[in-house]
Design a protein around this motif. Structure first.
Motif, PDB file in Angstrom:
ATOM      1  N   LEU A 134     -17.195  18.331  11.436  1.00 52.82           N
ATOM      2  CA  LEU A 134     -16.260  19.463  11.372  1.00 52.82           C
ATOM      3  C   LEU A 134     -16.255  20.194  12.711  1.00 52.82           C
ATOM      4  O   LEU A 134     -16.815  21.277  12.854  1.00 52.82           O
ATOM      5  N   ASP A 135     -15.608  19.587  13.684  1.00 52.27           N
ATOM      6  CA  ASP A 135     -15.609  20.147  15.034  1.00 52.27           C
ATOM      7  C   ASP A 135     -14.212  20.481  15.551  1.00 52.27           C
ATOM      8  O   ASP A 135     -14.029  20.750  16.732  1.00 52.27           O
ATOM      9  N   ARG A 136     -13.234  20.478  14.694  1.00 54.63           N
ATOM     10  CA  ARG A 136     -11.848  20.763  15.097  1.00 54.63           C
ATOM     11  C   ARG A 136     -11.340  22.004  14.371  1.00 54.63           C
ATOM     12  O   ARG A 136     -11.738  22.274  13.240  1.00 54.63           O
ATOM     13  N   GLU A 137     -10.453  22.732  15.018  1.00 56.60           N
ATOM     14  CA  GLU A 137      -9.870  23.912  14.377  1.00 56.60           C
ATOM     15  C   GLU A 137      -8.662  23.560  13.524  1.00 56.60           C
ATOM     16  O   GLU A 137      -8.340  24.273  12.589  1.00 56.60           O
ATOM     17  N   ASN A 138      -8.000  22.458  13.837  1.00 53.26           N
ATOM     18  CA  ASN A 138      -6.814  22.050  13.105  1.00 53.26           C
ATOM     19  C   ASN A 138      -7.238  21.395  11.785  1.00 53.26           C
ATOM     20  O   ASN A 138      -7.861  20.340  11.793  1.00 53.26           O
ATOM     21  N   PRO A 139      -6.895  21.980  10.627  1.00 52.34           N
ATOM     22  CA  PRO A 139      -7.317  21.435   9.337  1.00 52.34           C
ATOM     23  C   PRO A 139      -6.735  20.061   9.018  1.00 52.34           C
ATOM     24  O   PRO A 139      -7.235  19.365   8.143  1.00 52.34           O
ATOM     25  N   ASP A 140      -5.681  19.656   9.724  1.00 52.85           N
ATOM     26  CA  ASP A 140      -5.095  18.338   9.484  1.00 52.85           C
ATOM     27  C   ASP A 140      -6.095  17.212   9.742  1.00 52.85           C
ATOM     28  O   ASP A 140      -5.987  16.139   9.151  1.00 52.85           O
ATOM     29  N   ALA A 193     -10.178  12.303  11.597  1.00 50.17           N
ATOM     30  CA  ALA A 193     -11.536  12.374  12.141  1.00 50.17           C
ATOM     31  C   ALA A 193     -12.292  11.093  11.775  1.00 50.17           C
ATOM     32  O   ALA A 193     -12.112  10.534  10.693  1.00 50.17           O
ATOM     33  N   LYS A 194     -13.139  10.651  12.674  1.00 52.45           N
ATOM     34  CA  LYS A 194     -13.923   9.440  12.461  1.00 52.45           C
ATOM     35  C   LYS A 194     -14.994   9.690  11.401  1.00 52.45           C
ATOM     36  O   LYS A 194     -15.726  10.671  11.470  1.00 52.45           O
ATOM     37  N   GLU A 195     -15.079   8.788  10.424  1.00 52.88           N
ATOM     38  CA  GLU A 195     -16.138   8.872   9.424  1.00 52.88           C
ATOM     39  C   GLU A 195     -17.397   8.211   9.983  1.00 52.88           C
ATOM     40  O   GLU A 195     -17.335   7.147  10.577  1.00 52.88           O
ATOM     41  N   VAL A 196     -18.521   8.868   9.774  1.00 50.23           N
ATOM     42  CA  VAL A 196     -19.804   8.399  10.297  1.00 50.23           C
ATOM     43  C   VAL A 196     -20.724   8.081   9.119  1.00 50.23           C
ATOM     44  O   VAL A 196     -20.761   8.827   8.135  1.00 50.23           O
ATOM     45  N   VAL A 197     -21.466   6.983   9.237  1.00 48.82           N
ATOM     46  CA  VAL A 197     -22.404   6.578   8.192  1.00 48.82           C
ATOM     47  C   VAL A 197     -23.746   7.272   8.420  1.00 48.82           C
ATOM     48  O   VAL A 197     -24.286   7.249   9.518  1.00 48.82           O
ATOM     49  N   PHE A 198     -24.278   7.881   7.373  1.00 46.18           N
ATOM     50  CA  PHE A 198     -25.625   8.454   7.381  1.00 46.18           C
ATOM     51  C   PHE A 198     -26.489   7.558   6.504  1.00 46.18           C
ATOM     52  O   PHE A 198     -26.196   7.390   5.315  1.00 46.18           O
ATOM     53  N   ASP A 199     -27.545   6.996   7.092  1.00 46.24           N
ATOM     54  CA  ASP A 199     -28.442   6.137   6.316  1.00 46.24           C
ATOM     55  C   ASP A 199     -29.540   6.983   5.666  1.00 46.24           C
ATOM     56  O   ASP A 199     -29.557   8.208   5.786  1.00 46.24           O
ATOM     57  N   GLU A 200     -30.459   6.309   4.983  1.00 41.18           N
ATOM     58  CA  GLU A 200     -31.503   7.010   4.234  1.00 41.18           C
ATOM     59  C   GLU A 200     -32.341   7.939   5.110  1.00 41.18           C
ATOM     60  O   GLU A 200     -32.711   9.038   4.695  1.00 41.18           O
TER      61      GLU A 200
END
Length: 78
Positions: free
Chosen positions: A35-41, A50-57
């Motif tokens: 969440l680093d953008r001001e534009n809600p779009d 926005a790029k989705e990032v994988v969070f592992d265990e």
């Protein structure tokens, strides 16, 4: 945090205090957008601009609900 704490649209704090929003929960991982953008779009989706990032265990364990929790964990770790 634990894997079971996550659900779609949960906002949380990870690495260096940055805010993230969970976009998908897998069996052992989650996907989130930064969440680093001001534009809600950027945050409407799926699919997301926005790029989705994988969070592992391991990364999931270093996430926190709030900045205050993240700071307390950092103090305790050091």
């Amino acid at each position: 945090m634990k894997h079971a704490d996550f659900y779609i649209d949960l906002e949380f704090v990870a690495s260096a205090g940055f805010r993230w929003r969970c976009t998908d929960v897998g069996t052992r991982t989650i996907l989130a957008i930064h969440l680093d953008r001001e534009n809600p779009d950027w945050y409407q989706g799926p699919p997301y601009i926005a790029k989705e990032v994988v969070f592992d265990e391991q990364e999931i364990e270093r996430c926190h609900f709030t900045n205050e929790e993240a700071l307390r964990a950092a103090v305790q770790e050091h």
